[in-house]
Design a protein around this motif. Structure first.
Motif, short mmCIF file in Angstrom:
data_model
loop_
_atom_site.label_atom_id
_atom_site.label_comp_id
_atom_site.label_asym_id
_atom_site.label_seq_id
_atom_site.Cartn_x
_atom_site.Cartn_y
_atom_site.Cartn_z
N GLN A 1 39.56 43.32 41.26
CA GLN A 1 40.69 43.94 41.94
C GLN A 1 40.28 44.44 43.32
N PHE A 2 39.11 45.02 43.42
CA PHE A 2 38.61 45.49 44.71
C PHE A 2 38.43 44.32 45.67
N LEU A 3 37.88 43.20 45.18
CA LEU A 3 37.69 42.03 46.04
C LEU A 3 39.03 41.46 46.48
N ALA A 4 40.01 41.41 45.57
CA ALA A 4 41.33 40.92 45.94
C ALA A 4 41.99 41.85 46.95
N MET A 5 41.81 43.15 46.77
CA MET A 5 42.37 44.12 47.72
C MET A 5 41.71 43.98 49.09
N THR A 6 40.42 43.71 49.11
CA THR A 6 39.71 43.50 50.38
C THR A 6 40.24 42.25 51.07
N TRP A 7 40.39 41.17 50.30
CA TRP A 7 40.91 39.92 50.87
C TRP A 7 42.35 40.12 51.37
N TYR A 8 43.14 40.87 50.62
CA TYR A 8 44.50 41.19 51.03
C TYR A 8 44.50 42.00 52.33
N SER A 9 43.64 42.99 52.41
CA SER A 9 43.58 43.85 53.60
C SER A 9 43.10 43.07 54.83
#
Length: 139
Positions: free
Chosen positions: A111-119
């Motif tokens: 989830q953190f990696l997806a949030m980073t990619w999203y950001s």
């Protein structure tokens, strides 16, 4: 504070039977506030869940909740949004229903990696720079 001085000086005679790790934990509990000591005693998973689930909601301050929701489902952010929300739900399932701490931590990391990619999608050319960086490191 006196206890800290005694432990650091090696003069703590009252705790002869304790191991060094027990002494450090006891010292940490006595110096830190109560909620911080609870973090040391627990597995830290509730705090990881709190951070992971609130990360998305904190970004609403940048552009507002409605504009944020519209931007989340933009085609260039759709996959990252779906992965992020799916990992959030799977993290909650792993913690509360399945009782699998390792799986919950894996979902938190994803989830953190997806949030980073999203950001990164909000910064011009940031995703391209990350892709080039990783491709140069791997190849």
């Amino acid at each position: 504070m006196e206890k800290l001085r005694r432990v650091l000086a090696g003069q703590d005679d009252e705790e002869q039977g304790l191991t060094a790790q027990d002494k450090v934990l006891d010292l940490t509990r006595s110096l830190m506030p109560q909620h911080s000591a609870l973090v040391l005693e627990s597995d830290g998973l509730p705090y990881a869940l709190l951070l992971a689930s609130c990360a998305l909601f904190f970004t609403c301050f940048l552009m507002g909740p409605l504009k944020q929701l519209k931007a989340m489902f933009d085609p260039k952010r759709l996959i990252a949004t779906i992965v992020m929300l799916l990992c959030l739900v799977l993290t909650l399932c792993a913690v509360f229903w399945w009782n699998k701490k390792g799986l919950a931590m894996l979902f938190c990391i994803l989830q953190f990696l997806a949030m980073t990619w999203y950001s990164l999608s909000y910064i011009p050319f940031a995703r391209d720079a990350v892709i080039k960086c990783f491709s140069s490191c791997l190849g």
